[in-house]
Design a protein around this motif. Structure first.
Motif, mmCIF file in Angstrom:
data_model
loop_
_atom_site.group_PDB
_atom_site.id
_atom_site.type_symbol
_atom_site.label_atom_id
_atom_site.label_comp_id
_atom_site.label_asym_id
_atom_site.label_seq_id
_atom_site.Cartn_x
_atom_site.Cartn_y
_atom_site.Cartn_z
ATOM 1 N N SER A 30 0.962 -1.388 0.057
ATOM 2 C CA SER A 30 0.226 0.390 -0.106
ATOM 3 C C SER A 30 0.957 1.256 -0.045
ATOM 4 C CB SER A 30 -0.630 0.166 1.363
ATOM 5 O OG SER A 30 -1.432 1.270 1.667
ATOM 6 N N PHE A 31 0.524 2.299 -0.817
ATOM 7 C CA PHE A 31 1.278 3.602 -0.843
ATOM 8 C C PHE A 31 0.663 4.484 -0.653
ATOM 9 C CE2 PHE A 31 3.205 1.108 -3.860
ATOM 10 C CZ PHE A 31 5.165 1.043 -3.884
ATOM 11 N N PRO A 32 0.839 5.178 0.458
ATOM 12 C CA PRO A 32 -0.295 6.711 0.613
ATOM 13 C C PRO A 32 -0.095 7.190 0.056
ATOM 14 C CG PRO A 32 2.612 7.102 1.997
ATOM 15 C CD PRO A 32 2.661 5.092 1.390
ATOM 16 N N LEU A 33 -1.233 8.358 0.597
ATOM 17 C CA LEU A 33 -1.641 9.354 -0.615
ATOM 18 C C LEU A 33 -0.415 10.392 -1.417
ATOM 19 C CD1 LEU A 33 -5.317 10.599 0.408
ATOM 20 C CD2 LEU A 33 -3.839 9.918 -1.441
ATOM 21 N N ALA A 34 0.171 11.112 -0.104
ATOM 22 C CA ALA A 34 1.271 12.089 -0.740
ATOM 23 C C ALA A 34 2.793 10.955 -1.555
ATOM 24 C CB ALA A 34 0.889 12.508 0.159
ATOM 25 N N GLN A 64 -8.144 -8.140 -5.417
ATOM 26 C CA GLN A 64 -7.894 -9.116 -3.960
ATOM 27 C C GLN A 64 -6.771 -8.433 -3.050
ATOM 28 O OE1 GLN A 64 -5.708 -12.988 -4.955
ATOM 29 N NE2 GLN A 64 -4.143 -12.797 -3.104
ATOM 30 N N ASN A 65 -6.418 -7.228 -2.890
ATOM 31 C CA ASN A 65 -5.642 -6.385 -2.629
ATOM 32 C C ASN A 65 -6.213 -5.606 -2.339
ATOM 33 O OD1 ASN A 65 -3.758 -8.320 -2.345
ATOM 34 N ND2 ASN A 65 -2.530 -7.508 -4.358
ATOM 35 N N ASN A 66 -7.262 -4.719 -3.065
ATOM 36 C CA ASN A 66 -7.830 -3.553 -2.703
ATOM 37 C C ASN A 66 -8.531 -3.023 -1.169
ATOM 38 O OD1 ASN A 66 -8.625 -0.978 -3.992
ATOM 39 N ND2 ASN A 66 -10.896 -1.717 -3.306
ATOM 40 N N HIS A 67 -8.821 -4.139 -0.659
ATOM 41 C CA HIS A 67 -9.152 -3.911 0.976
ATOM 42 C C HIS A 67 -8.474 -3.422 2.041
ATOM 43 C CE1 HIS A 67 -11.630 -5.329 4.094
ATOM 44 N NE2 HIS A 67 -10.922 -5.943 4.994
ATOM 45 N N HIS A 68 -7.213 -3.731 1.691
ATOM 46 C CA HIS A 68 -6.277 -3.670 2.689
ATOM 47 C C HIS A 68 -5.055 -2.377 1.927
ATOM 48 C CE1 HIS A 68 -3.837 -6.743 0.709
ATOM 49 N NE2 HIS A 68 -3.054 -6.013 0.918
ATOM 50 N N THR A 69 -4.619 -2.364 0.494
ATOM 51 C CA THR A 69 -4.164 -0.938 -0.040
ATOM 52 C C THR A 69 -5.337 0.479 0.191
ATOM 53 O OG1 THR A 69 -4.894 -1.926 -2.993
ATOM 54 C CG2 THR A 69 -2.514 -3.013 -1.272
ATOM 55 N N ARG A 70 -6.058 0.062 -0.511
ATOM 56 C CA ARG A 70 -7.197 1.309 -1.049
ATOM 57 C C ARG A 70 -6.508 1.887 -1.947
ATOM 58 N NH1 ARG A 70 -11.609 1.156 3.467
ATOM 59 N NH2 ARG A 70 -10.934 -1.095 4.402
ATOM 60 N N HIS A 71 -6.367 0.966 -2.206
ATOM 61 C CA HIS A 71 -5.575 1.992 -3.828
ATOM 62 C C HIS A 71 -6.772 2.177 -4.944
ATOM 63 C CE1 HIS A 71 -0.688 0.008 -4.192
ATOM 64 N NE2 HIS A 71 -1.497 1.205 -2.957
ATOM 65 N N LEU A 72 -7.835 2.284 -5.077
ATOM 66 C CA LEU A 72 -8.577 2.407 -5.985
ATOM 67 C C LEU A 72 -9.280 3.696 -5.332
ATOM 68 C CD1 LEU A 72 -10.987 2.483 -7.797
ATOM 69 C CD2 LEU A 72 -13.016 1.603 -6.396
ATOM 70 N N ALA A 73 -9.374 3.830 -3.762
ATOM 71 C CA ALA A 73 -10.198 5.155 -2.999
ATOM 72 C C ALA A 73 -8.847 6.435 -3.574
ATOM 73 C CB ALA A 73 -10.320 4.906 -1.438
ATOM 74 N N LYS A 74 -7.642 5.497 -3.490
ATOM 75 C CA LYS A 74 -6.389 6.305 -3.624
ATOM 76 C C LYS A 74 -6.794 7.438 -4.932
ATOM 77 C CE LYS A 74 -3.899 4.882 0.042
ATOM 78 N NZ LYS A 74 -2.760 3.829 1.325
ATOM 79 N N SER A 129 -13.293 4.370 0.574
ATOM 80 C CA SER A 129 -12.659 5.928 2.161
ATOM 81 C C SER A 129 -11.162 4.895 2.292
ATOM 82 C CB SER A 129 -13.961 4.947 3.269
ATOM 83 O OG SER A 129 -13.407 3.288 3.760
ATOM 84 N N LEU A 130 -10.499 5.612 3.597
ATOM 85 C CA LEU A 130 -9.216 5.531 3.432
ATOM 86 C C LEU A 130 -8.923 4.504 5.304
ATOM 87 C CD1 LEU A 130 -7.409 8.292 2.333
ATOM 88 C CD2 LEU A 130 -7.873 6.379 1.324
ATOM 89 N N LEU A 131 -8.070 3.612 5.412
ATOM 90 C CA LEU A 131 -8.304 3.007 6.514
ATOM 91 C C LEU A 131 -7.738 4.659 7.645
ATOM 92 C CD1 LEU A 131 -5.680 0.248 5.591
ATOM 93 C CD2 LEU A 131 -8.570 0.022 6.269
ATOM 94 N N GLU A 132 -8.279 4.174 8.842
ATOM 95 C CA GLU A 132 -7.988 4.884 10.362
ATOM 96 C C GLU A 132 -6.704 5.914 10.179
ATOM 97 O OE1 GLU A 132 -9.548 3.615 13.168
ATOM 98 O OE2 GLU A 132 -12.205 3.672 12.948
ATOM 99 N N ASN A 133 -5.499 4.912 10.329
ATOM 100 C CA ASN A 133 -3.907 5.299 10.947
ATOM 101 C C ASN A 133 -3.144 5.419 9.193
ATOM 102 O OD1 ASN A 133 -4.154 2.430 8.999
ATOM 103 N ND2 ASN A 133 -2.683 1.757 9.946
ATOM 104 N N GLU A 134 -4.496 5.782 7.782
ATOM 105 C CA GLU A 134 -3.646 6.570 6.903
ATOM 106 C C GLU A 134 -3.229 7.429 6.759
ATOM 107 O OE1 GLU A 134 -2.707 5.724 2.698
ATOM 108 O OE2 GLU A 134 -3.848 4.369 3.410
ATOM 109 N N PRO A 135 -1.597 8.008 6.347
ATOM 110 C CA PRO A 135 -0.893 9.226 6.752
ATOM 111 C C PRO A 135 -1.434 9.752 5.170
ATOM 112 C CG PRO A 135 0.475 7.476 5.159
ATOM 113 C CD PRO A 135 -0.624 7.027 6.246
#
Length: 737
Positions: A30-34, A64-74, A129-135
């Motif tokens: 998972s890569f952060p937004l910034a 398969q991975n989007n649930h924890h990477t949230r790359h679609l939302a990003k 949505s982004l995960l709660e601890n997502e920077p």
């Protein structure tokens, strides 16, 4: 996934770098937004060519991975930021549009795959949505809904940025992206309910009215002006394709909506009209989806069951639902004529004038459009079902546009393609036939329309093959085609609603008929004969059943036949009222009608004593007696020829005073849309989208309508409702799908 390398070599080529970045995007990390990863991904030239098999693998891994990477939302957030930058720096350098186009590409591919392969009722796989601890960056508001952020920026770009050679590709891709995000409707049932999940459509509905109006205006201007994509831009991007083939993200004019050669292409129609314009057609499809969307919500009010007086007044579990107001439909209803010609329309398209969207305290912003250009465009495109649906939406919902159509002196611009399409009804879908007939019914509600169509003379009608129509009025042609449609329906469709609509339109026209042609007059009398044959056949079948009925189980069949017999009794009465209206209000102007009745007067004889027809036939026989007696008393050298009889009728029309004629209240039918039109229009719009714009979808995932029905292009209608006595409502025609 073995096909996606884990890391690029130090001396990697552009293709290897692209493959690595895409592989990383769909992978587990998972890569952060910034992260600068997103900038590298979106700045790719996208010349990588992948087979459809590898695209399928990438989509599966991404889901398969989007649930924890949230790359679609990003990537949706980055798409929003790219569009913000494009709007902020209008006329921006190509790199801004390159990033936005790439973001649309990636978003469309993987978003579409997740939607059509979703296994949950709420499409939870989207993870919007982004995960709660997502920077996140400091200026990013974590409490905003990503779908609202996205749709606001997509619609802002579409509504405020001109279509130009620089921006046209991004406009096209965003329109295709709109179809992707709105395709969640395909996963819902045909009747909208409170549990339907359409996050992006709901976000589009929540936008401010000024933005909504600008989007509706832009989509309609795109349809009117039909801008073309420059060929150079259409070939600029080729992600995910076979060698030496256009990229799969270019399948719809480099559009991502039909992104891979996978089983999703099941519903794509290869037919296309020569006049089709990609951006114009896609604009219309998006508009139709938006204006016909209805969100069903549960009311906050409690419902108390008071059926038992002794029962407590505690609320019970009864769900009260209602539909929210659709702002796009309201914006279309509020469209007004800009009173400019096509030249001004070009100026408007190239330089958006926000002053053309005026505020209205009661009805919201007014969308200013060149009605003349819209009228002409519709006239050119009515062979296309989507154009028919747009015309219906305008004349049914926008009183200003309807009034504009009615005062046009060149009504043949719209009527001739409508009548030609009805003429070829056997090659059209039943939905298209119904839409066209309803449009004619709406127009016929205006007396000036009914009068003006008889003043327009057509030198010829080359597409009508059964009879040479020379110097025929537009009104006579309309009568001929409506009767021909009834005849076609009798032999093929056998749909009561279609009969009703045709006869209602003819009834509205009848008092205003002027110099109806000989052929149209003959067809009108033949219409009574055709329906009478059907009526007599039903009487015989009913009587046979009554005589041979041995057990009570046959009662239901007899009742059904009696109900159908009552319907055809109503039809025959309407035809007699049509003839009465012509004879009562317009006999001197219609000698050919008198001739046709005299020539076929025997068809009325069996019904003279019928209780439903007797008073109407008294008038017809009053006319027959008037002319027959004068003909019998007039000496004639030789035989009566057609020309001599007609001349005799014309001469004696001058002395006709209508003595002994009973005056009946004029029939006037008006169209009223059914109370829940969304149950018809939402599936219908999506059938058109899937058939006409090249947008494909996993057939197994569609629950909005039966896929077999769409694949065979067979559209079913329920018959028009009748009252308890089986009688049709003669004063109101409902569109009851």
């Amino acid at each position: 996934m073995g096909a996606v390398p884990s890391t690029p070599r130090h001396t990697s080529t552009t293709a290897e770098t692209a493959e690595y970045l895409i592989g990383t995007f769909v992978g587990e990390k998972s890569f952060p937004l910034a992260s600068d990863f997103w900038q590298k991904l979106l700045e790719l030239p996208l010349t990588l060519r992948w087979s459809s098999y590898r695209v399928q693998q990438a989509c599966e891994l991404f889901a398969q991975n989007n649930h924890h990477t949230r790359h679609l939302a990003k990537i949706l957030i980055h798409l929003s930021w790219c569009l913000q930058e494009a709007v902020r720096t209008s006329g921006a350098p190509s790199v801004v549009y390159l990033k936005a186009i790439n973001a649309v590409y990636f978003s469309s591919v993987f978003l579409k795959y997740i939607i059509e392969n979703s296994q949950s009722d709420n499409i939870e796989e989207l993870c919007l949505s982004l995960l709660e601890n997502e920077p996140v960056p400091k200026d990013f508001m974590t409490d905003q809904r990503i779908e609202n952020l996205l749709m606001h920026n997509v619609l802002t770009f579409l509504g405020s940025i001109d279509v130009s050679p620089t921006t046209s590709l991004l406009h096209q891709e965003l329109l295709n992206f709109m179809l992707v995000v709105m395709s969640t409707q395909l996963l819902s049932g045909p009747t909208p309910g409170p549990k339907d999940v359409n996050p992006f459509l709901d976000a589009a509905m929540s936008q401010e009215s000024l933005l909504v109006s600008s989007v509706v205006r832009r989509l309609l201007l795109n349809y009117i002006m039909r801008p073309r994509l420059p060929s150079s831009t259409a070939a600029s991007y080729s992600i995910f394709s076979e060698e030496n083939q256009p990229g799969v993200l270019q399948r719809v004019g480099s559009a991502a909506a039909n992104f891979v050669l996978l089983p999703f292409n099941y519903l794509v129609n290869s037919n296309s009209e020569g006049s089709r314009n990609q951006l114009a057609d896609c604009s219309l499809h998006v508009l139709l989806v938006l204006i016909h969307y209805h969100k069903c919500v549960v009311s906050d009010e409690s419902i108390t069951d008071r059926s038992d007086d002794s029962a407590s007044t505690d609320p019970v579990s009864k769900v009260n639902t209602y539909f929210t107001v659709n702002p796009y439909s309201k914006a279309l209803e509020n469209a007004r004529d800009i009173e400019y010609g096509i030249g001004e329309c070009v100026r408007i398209l190239l330089a958006v004038d926000r002053a053309n969207i005026e505020g209205n305290a009661q009805n919201g912003p007014v969308v200013r459009l060149p009605f003349a250009s819209l009228f002409d465009t519709l006239g050119m495109c009515l062979a296309d079902e989507t154009a028919v649906l747009l015309l219906y939406s305008l004349v049914q919902g926008n009183s200003d546009f309807l009034e504009y159509v009615l005062v046009r002196t060149d009504l043949d611009t719209l009527l001739m393609p409508i009548l030609e399409t009805l003429y070829s009804a056997s090659r059209r879908t039943s939905n298209q036939i119904y839409m066209l007939l309803i449009i004619l019914l709406i127009l016929s509600q205006d007396s000036s329309f009914n009068a003006s169509i008889h003043k327009m003379i057509l030198p010829g009608v080359p597409w009508y093959k059964e009879h040479l129509l020379h110097q025929t009025s537009l009104g006579s042609l309309m009568v001929i085609i409506l009767i021909r449609t009834v005849q076609y329906n009798l032999s093929k469709l056998r749909d009561v609603y279609l009969h009703t609509t045709c006869l209602a339109t003819l009834a509205n026209m009848a008092p205003h008929v002027h110099r109806l042609s000989a052929y149209a007059s003959q067809r009108l009398v033949s219409l009574f004969y055709m329906l009478s044959r059907k009526y007599n056949k039903l009487v015989e079948l009913r009587d046979d059943k009554l005589q041979t009925k041995a057990i009570s189980t046959g009662d239901g069949l007899v009742e059904d036949m009696s109900a159908e017999l009552q319907i055809y009794t109503d039809f025959l009465r309407i035809v007699l009222e049509i003839l009465n209206a012509i004879l009562t209000y317009a006999l001197p102007r219609n000698p050919e009608v008198v001739y046709a009745i005299m020539h076929r007067q025997e068809v009325f004889q069996p019904f003279k004593s019928h209780p439903r027809f007797a008073e109407l036939l008294e008038n017809i026989y009053n006319v027959l007696d008037f002319f027959n007696s004068r003909m019998d008393s007039q000496r004639m050298d030789g035989e009566w020829s057609v020309e001599k009889v007609l001349l005799f009728i014309i001469n004696n029309c001058r002395s006709w005073r209508g003595e002994g004629m009973k005056m009946f209240t004029q029939l006037h039918f008006s169209y009223e849309q059914e109370s829940h039109p969304e149950e018809f229009f939402i599936p219908y719009v999506w059938q058109l989208v899937l058939s006409h714009c090249g947008f494909s979808f996993n057939a197994d995932a569609i629950t909005l309508f039966p896929v077999g029905m769409h694949a065979n292009k067979e559209i079913y209608y329920d018959e028009m409702n009748t009252n308890q006595n089986g009688e049709l409502n003669e004063q109101r025609v409902q569109f009851d799908p």
